[in-house]
Structures are given as structure tokens and as C-alpha cells.
Write an enzyme that holds these catalytic residues in place. Structure first.
Site, PDB file in Angstrom:
ATOM      1  N   THR A  35       0.813  -1.214   0.000  1.00 17.61           N
ATOM      2  CA  THR A  35       0.000   0.000   0.000  1.00 17.61           C
ATOM      3  C   THR A  35       0.853   1.273   0.000  1.00 17.61           C
ATOM      4  O   THR A  35       0.562   2.203  -0.765  1.00 17.61           O
ATOM      5  CB  THR A  35      -0.985  -0.006   1.187  1.00 17.61           C
ATOM      6  OG1 THR A  35      -1.803  -1.172   1.096  1.00 17.61           O
ATOM      7  CG2 THR A  35      -1.867   1.229   1.190  1.00 17.61           C
ATOM      8  N   GLU A  43       1.245   9.536  -5.917  1.00 15.73           N
ATOM      9  CA  GLU A  43       1.814  10.879  -5.750  1.00 15.73           C
ATOM     10  C   GLU A  43       2.732  11.238  -6.918  1.00 15.73           C
ATOM     11  O   GLU A  43       2.752  12.389  -7.372  1.00 15.73           O
ATOM     12  CB  GLU A  43       2.570  10.987  -4.422  1.00 15.73           C
ATOM     13  CG  GLU A  43       1.639  11.019  -3.228  1.00 15.73           C
ATOM     14  CD  GLU A  43       2.288  11.617  -2.006  1.00 15.73           C
ATOM     15  OE1 GLU A  43       2.627  12.816  -2.036  1.00 15.73           O
ATOM     16  OE2 GLU A  43       2.459  10.875  -1.022  1.00 15.73           O
ATOM     17  N   HIS A  69      -7.166   0.794  -0.992  1.00 20.50           N
ATOM     18  CA  HIS A  69      -6.410  -0.269  -1.679  1.00 20.50           C
ATOM     19  C   HIS A  69      -7.331  -1.483  -1.687  1.00 20.50           C
ATOM     20  O   HIS A  69      -7.497  -2.154  -0.674  1.00 20.50           O
ATOM     21  CB  HIS A  69      -5.103  -0.549  -0.927  1.00 20.50           C
ATOM     22  CG  HIS A  69      -4.128  -1.362  -1.715  1.00 20.50           C
ATOM     23  ND1 HIS A  69      -2.822  -1.499  -1.322  1.00 20.50           N
ATOM     24  CD2 HIS A  69      -4.249  -2.076  -2.862  1.00 20.50           C
ATOM     25  CE1 HIS A  69      -2.174  -2.261  -2.194  1.00 20.50           C
ATOM     26  NE2 HIS A  69      -3.030  -2.624  -3.124  1.00 20.50           N
TER      27      HIS A  69
END
Length: 132
Positions: A35, A43, A69
Site C-alpha cells: 500500500t 503521488e 487499496h
């Protein structure tokens, strides 16, 4: 300053190799895409989407991440994150980001980044070390 266009997108792809597995990065005990690594590629896609709008000496810093996730990705599979700029408020840019592996969607997030002057931001960060 070039106006930031809503709808601008960028895509980044990586492979769920050994260095990006949950067991390796400490976010779990399984040999699946971690994750924190999904967050990082999301990002990165956001940074790539805003890049054409930044002036020399400008960058962005992440300030908010609401992440889901939803599906595991096994070692060796490719993961792609696509970021779309969905909002701009002053220096704050909001993104909708989706991550997919070769079988379909594995996660999504809403992410916010703020435009900053790189030098000034680093001076502020460095001053924290001096004040310890």
C-alpha cells in the site's frame, strides 16, 4: 503563471518487484504490492500532472491523501497510476487518482498538493533542525 487546467492527466507505471512488496517495506507479511508503494506511485503521477504548470524553482508538496487499496497485486505484475486534476483553489491542487494492475483497478484516492517555492520550503524545513 500558466493557469492549471482541470482535466489534465498523467500516468506512471512500475513493476511490483521485490523492493515494492509489503513484506519488504514493512507494511505486511505478504509478497504482494505494498500500500505505501501504491501511495508513492499515485503521488508521482500527481507530480507529473502538475509539472507543466510549475515555474522555475516551484514544486508541490502533498498535504492530503484519502486512499483505498481494494485488490492485491502479485509480485512481477505491472502497476499503473493515472492522476487527473479535478480542482484548483489558489495554490492547492486536488487530484483523483486510480491505480490498476494488469487485471484491473486495485485502488483509488483523492490527493491534494500545494504549490511552494522549493528553496523557501527547504529553508523552513532546515530551520526545524536548528531549533531542536
Amino acid at each position: 503563471m500558466k493557469p492549471i487546467m482541470i482535466g489534465t492527466t498523467a500516468t506512471v507505471t512500475t513493476t511490483a518487484d521485490e523492493s515494492k512488496l509489503a513484506v519488504t517495506v514493512g507494511s505486511g507479511s505478504l509478497r504482494v504490492y505494498a500500500t505505501p508503494m501504491m501511495s508513492a506511485i499515485m503521488e508521482e503521477a500527481a507530480c507529473k500532472a502538475i509539472e507543466p504548470y510549475l515555474e522555475d524553482g516551484e514544486t508541490t508538496v502533498g498535504t492530503y491523501l484519502e486512499l483505498k487499496h481494494n485488490a492485491p497485486t502479485p509480485e512481477g505484475m505491472n502497476v499503473t497510476a493515472e492522476a487527473e486534476i479535478i480542482g484548483v483553489s489558489g495554490r492547492e491542487v486536488t487530484y483523483s487518482i486510480t491505480a490498476r494492475d494488469e487485471c484491473g483497478e486495485i485502488g483509488s484516492c483523492i490527493h491534494k498538493r500545494v504549490q511552494v517555492g522549493a528553496d523557501r520550503f527547504m529553508q523552513k524545513a532546515s530551520s526545524k533542525k536548528l531549533n531542536q
